[in-house]
Scaffold this motif. Sequence first.
Motif, mmCIF file in Angstrom:
data_model
loop_
_atom_site.group_PDB
_atom_site.id
_atom_site.type_symbol
_atom_site.label_atom_id
_atom_site.label_comp_id
_atom_site.label_asym_id
_atom_site.label_seq_id
_atom_site.Cartn_x
_atom_site.Cartn_y
_atom_site.Cartn_z
ATOM 1 N N THR A 143 -31.593 23.139 51.157
ATOM 2 C CA THR A 143 -31.949 22.729 52.516
ATOM 3 C C THR A 143 -30.891 21.807 53.109
ATOM 4 O OG1 THR A 143 -34.293 22.927 51.967
ATOM 5 C CG2 THR A 143 -33.734 21.643 53.927
ATOM 6 N N THR A 189 -38.922 22.158 46.184
ATOM 7 C CA THR A 189 -38.441 21.630 47.465
ATOM 8 C C THR A 189 -37.141 22.280 47.921
ATOM 9 O OG1 THR A 189 -37.215 19.859 46.368
ATOM 10 C CG2 THR A 189 -39.513 19.402 46.994
ATOM 11 N N ALA A 223 -34.255 21.185 47.683
ATOM 12 C CA ALA A 223 -33.652 20.104 48.459
ATOM 13 C C ALA A 223 -32.152 20.304 48.667
ATOM 14 C CB ALA A 223 -33.928 18.768 47.783
ATOM 15 N N PRO A 267 -44.863 19.950 44.703
ATOM 16 C CA PRO A 267 -43.875 18.876 44.831
ATOM 17 C C PRO A 267 -42.575 19.152 44.094
ATOM 18 C CG PRO A 267 -45.631 18.237 43.320
ATOM 19 C CD PRO A 267 -46.060 19.525 43.958
#
Length: 267
Positions: free
Chosen positions: A140, A135, A137, A132
Motif C-alpha cells: 500500500t 494489511t 502495508a 489485523p
Amino acid sequence: MELMVPVKDGEVWAEDSGGPGGPGGPGGDAPPLVLLHPGVADSRVWDRILPRLARGRRVIRYDARGYGRSPAPTAPFSLVDDLVAVLDHFDVARAFLAASSMGGTTSIGLALSDPARVAGLALLVPGITGNPDFTMAEFTAEVGRLAQAGDMDGLVALVRRTSAAAGTGDDPVAEALIRAVLPAWFAVHPHQVPDPPAFDRLGELDVPCVLALGERDAPEVVRCNEEMAARIPGCRLVRLRDSDHFPTLREPDAVVDIILESYAVAR
C-alpha cells in the motif's frame, strides 16, 4: 444481455446470460451463478471461462463501480450494498457466488449479513475485512509513492511482481487487466465505505464453501487464505500450484472444476 443496473447514487454494468433459472429459461429452482471480480481486474477476468460456466446455467457478472464498464462513484457506497442491488435488479432471491479477491470480501460480507441470499461460496484467493495481520502495508505504501509520482508503469510493474508472479514473458492479458483498473483504484478510494470486519465472524458462515489459494500468490495472501479456510466451518481448501492472484488466467480448467463442483453441491 448487457445493461446498466441502478445502485444507490449510481449504476453498474452487468451481464445476464439468461438460460436455466433465468428470464425465459427452464430450471427456475436453480440458483444463478454470480461472478464477482478481484480488485486487480474487472469482470473481463472471467472471459476465458465464462462460456463453460454459462453452459446450462444462468450466470450474472458485473463490474464494481469505477471498474470496467461501470462509471466511477460520485457518492459514498458499499460493495455489499451494490451486490444486493444487482441481485434485486435481476429478481435473484438466492445465488451461488463465485468470487475472486475483492469479490470474495464482498461475498463473505453478504453471506454474513443475509445468509438466506447465498446458496454457496466459491472463493478464489479471497480478501477479507478485519484481519489485523492482513494489511499489505508495504504494498500500500509503495502504491501511494508511485501514484504520487504519477508513475503508472511503475504501478503496473509492482502489481505484476506481487500479484502476477506466475506469468511468463510479457504476460499481456494480465498486464492489460492491471493497467485498466489503476484509474478505478483512485476514483473509488474517496467514496468506498468499508464493509464491517468479517475475519472474526468466519465461524458463523453456514453455507457450502470452497476456498482456492494460489501457491504463487503473495505470501501474506497465502497465509491469510489458509487461516480463512481453517476458520470457515466445513470449508474445502484447494491449493492451486501454478496460480498467483489471477487463477482464472493461470489454471482456468481447475477453476471451472472448482466452481461447478461446488455449485452442484450447493444446489
